[in-house]
Scaffold this motif. Sequence first.
Motif, short mmCIF file in Angstrom:
data_model
loop_
_atom_site.label_atom_id
_atom_site.label_comp_id
_atom_site.label_asym_id
_atom_site.label_seq_id
_atom_site.Cartn_x
_atom_site.Cartn_y
_atom_site.Cartn_z
N TYR A 17 -50.12 57.79 31.63
CA TYR A 17 -48.98 56.88 31.60
C TYR A 17 -47.66 57.59 31.91
O TYR A 17 -46.60 56.97 31.87
CB TYR A 17 -48.87 56.22 30.22
N ALA A 18 -47.72 58.87 32.22
CA ALA A 18 -46.51 59.68 32.37
C ALA A 18 -45.89 59.53 33.74
O ALA A 18 -46.58 59.48 34.77
CB ALA A 18 -46.84 61.16 32.12
N SER A 19 -44.57 59.48 33.77
CA SER A 19 -43.84 59.35 35.02
C SER A 19 -43.90 60.66 35.80
O SER A 19 -44.16 61.73 35.24
CB SER A 19 -42.38 58.99 34.73
N PRO A 20 -43.63 60.60 37.11
CA PRO A 20 -43.65 61.83 37.92
C PRO A 20 -42.70 62.90 37.40
O PRO A 20 -43.03 64.09 37.41
CB PRO A 20 -43.23 61.34 39.31
N GLU A 21 -41.52 62.48 36.91
CA GLU A 21 -40.56 63.47 36.46
C GLU A 21 -41.05 64.20 35.22
O GLU A 21 -40.78 65.40 35.04
CB GLU A 21 -39.19 62.83 36.21
N ILE A 22 -41.80 63.52 34.35
CA ILE A 22 -42.37 64.19 33.18
C ILE A 22 -43.47 65.16 33.63
O ILE A 22 -43.54 66.30 33.15
CB ILE A 22 -42.93 63.17 32.18
N LEU A 23 -44.30 64.71 34.54
CA LEU A 23 -45.40 65.57 35.00
C LEU A 23 -44.87 66.81 35.72
O LEU A 23 -45.51 67.87 35.70
CB LEU A 23 -46.33 64.78 35.93
N SER A 34 -38.62 56.59 32.26
CA SER A 34 -40.02 56.93 32.03
C SER A 34 -40.74 55.84 31.22
O SER A 34 -41.92 55.57 31.45
CB SER A 34 -40.12 58.28 31.31
N ASP A 35 -40.03 55.22 30.28
CA ASP A 35 -40.60 54.06 29.57
C ASP A 35 -40.96 52.95 30.56
O ASP A 35 -42.00 52.30 30.43
CB ASP A 35 -39.60 53.52 28.54
N ILE A 36 -40.08 52.73 31.53
CA ILE A 36 -40.33 51.69 32.53
C ILE A 36 -41.57 52.03 33.35
O ILE A 36 -42.42 51.16 33.59
CB ILE A 36 -39.09 51.50 33.42
N TRP A 37 -41.70 53.27 33.76
CA TRP A 37 -42.91 53.69 34.49
C TRP A 37 -44.16 53.40 33.67
O TRP A 37 -45.13 52.84 34.17
CB TRP A 37 -42.83 55.19 34.81
N SER A 38 -44.14 53.76 32.39
CA SER A 38 -45.30 53.53 31.53
C SER A 38 -45.63 52.04 31.43
O SER A 38 -46.80 51.66 31.38
CB SER A 38 -45.03 54.10 30.12
N MET A 39 -44.60 51.19 31.42
CA MET A 39 -44.85 49.75 31.40
C MET A 39 -45.55 49.30 32.68
O MET A 39 -46.39 48.41 32.66
CB MET A 39 -43.54 48.98 31.22
N GLY A 40 -45.22 49.93 33.80
CA GLY A 40 -45.90 49.62 35.05
C GLY A 40 -47.37 49.97 35.00
O GLY A 40 -48.22 49.24 35.51
N VAL A 41 -47.69 51.12 34.38
CA VAL A 41 -49.09 51.51 34.20
C VAL A 41 -49.81 50.49 33.33
O VAL A 41 -50.96 50.11 33.59
CB VAL A 41 -49.19 52.93 33.61
N VAL A 42 -49.13 50.02 32.27
CA VAL A 42 -49.72 49.01 31.39
C VAL A 42 -50.01 47.73 32.17
O VAL A 42 -51.09 47.14 32.03
CB VAL A 42 -48.79 48.73 30.19
N LEU A 43 -49.06 47.28 32.98
CA LEU A 43 -49.27 46.04 33.74
C LEU A 43 -50.47 46.19 34.69
O LEU A 43 -51.29 45.28 34.81
CB LEU A 43 -48.02 45.69 34.54
N LEU A 59 -43.83 51.28 39.67
CA LEU A 59 -44.48 52.59 39.90
C LEU A 59 -43.94 53.17 41.20
O LEU A 59 -44.67 53.38 42.17
CB LEU A 59 -46.00 52.44 39.92
N ALA A 60 -42.66 53.42 41.19
CA ALA A 60 -41.94 53.86 42.39
C ALA A 60 -41.14 55.12 42.07
O ALA A 60 -40.90 55.44 40.90
CB ALA A 60 -41.00 52.74 42.86
N PRO A 61 -40.70 55.84 43.11
CA PRO A 61 -39.85 57.02 42.87
C PRO A 61 -38.62 56.65 42.05
O PRO A 61 -38.15 55.51 42.07
CB PRO A 61 -39.47 57.46 44.29
N LEU A 62 -38.10 57.61 41.34
CA LEU A 62 -37.02 57.38 40.39
C LEU A 62 -35.83 56.66 41.01
O LEU A 62 -35.26 55.74 40.41
CB LEU A 62 -36.57 58.72 39.81
N LYS A 63 -35.45 57.03 42.23
CA LYS A 63 -34.25 56.46 42.84
C LYS A 63 -34.37 54.98 43.12
O LYS A 63 -33.37 54.26 43.17
CB LYS A 63 -33.92 57.22 44.13
N ILE A 64 -35.58 54.49 43.33
CA ILE A 64 -35.75 53.07 43.66
C ILE A 64 -36.57 52.33 42.61
O ILE A 64 -36.90 51.16 42.80
CB ILE A 64 -36.40 52.90 45.05
N ARG A 65 -36.88 52.98 41.50
CA ARG A 65 -37.67 52.34 40.45
C ARG A 65 -36.90 51.17 39.85
O ARG A 65 -35.70 51.26 39.59
CB ARG A 65 -38.02 53.35 39.36
#
Length: 343
Positions: free
Chosen positions: A212-218, A228-237, A283-289
Amino acid sequence: MPGPDIRADENVHGEMSTAPTANVHSGVETKTERKLTVLETHGYVLGRTIGSGSYATVKVANSDRHNCQVAIKIISKFQAPGDYLKKFLPREIEVVKGLKHENLIRFLQAIETTHRVYIVMEYAENGSLLDIIRKDQHIDESRGRRWFKQLVEAVDYCHERGVVHRDIKCENLLMDSSLNIKLSDFGFARGHMKPKNGVYALSETFCGSYAYASPEILKGVPYRPQDSDIWSMGVVLYAIVYGRLPFDDTNYTQLLKQVQNKVSFPREPKISTECRKLITKILAPLKIRAKIPQILADPWLNPHQSPKDEELDGKPDNATSKEDIKNVNIGTVTFDRKFEEIK
């Protein structure tokens, strides 16, 4: 421990307290001591175990005080890491006692003794979202839309109050008696994260679960936890509608490559174009997430405001075979509880 609801009982031996009771022997009333547990002195009677980890157990309990069943997380001071006891646990209690939202597990009380810390919470009797996905294989879009919107609104509520969760995943989304989402487990949460003069504070604690981790965390770089919370929500969806995770967390190097590429979708089940578009925006790069206001206004979450959803035409991006789907079905994935710090 901070907070008004923590009660320390340092004189408790073996976490038992004594209360006199009367017994009658040969017509003579004598007083003997009946030992009560610390929880019993607070009106809680423990029941079955509903979850366990390396240093914590969660049990159901009957509560006289609240006149209902509650969940109690029991944390062993001897088994828990020192960093958790000194940093994360106090932070968790401080954060959750100030939150009240219909889609968050409600904090009720914390009790500290010589050997343990007890966190008393609302009990969600229908298990986790992960349990439902494993049972149903995947969730239809109607239910998925309702649950995902509840999750987004809960996270939005937290972010507006300067709280970031940092461990959003299907296991931490519990279901109440009416099958409403309840975001739980604020063990890695952090408060006081509101932006100052438009500038957001960055986190350098790399926590959560790899899948569930965002690219920036990895990548192990300082990150804005709201994103990063938003990214994790995308993985959940994605997990909700497809019944599997979008990224394979069994190999770190491959995982890092996957999260930096455009997300791919399996051939089955057939999911609407609008839903796929929303997942791609998150689930997009940070700049356009996508940000939370964009997500809440998205056509898929507001179908009455958008044209009728279109189904896939059988030519998905990077289609995956049915055998591949079976092999990475969410029911077979082993989830990491916590990262090692990434160097």
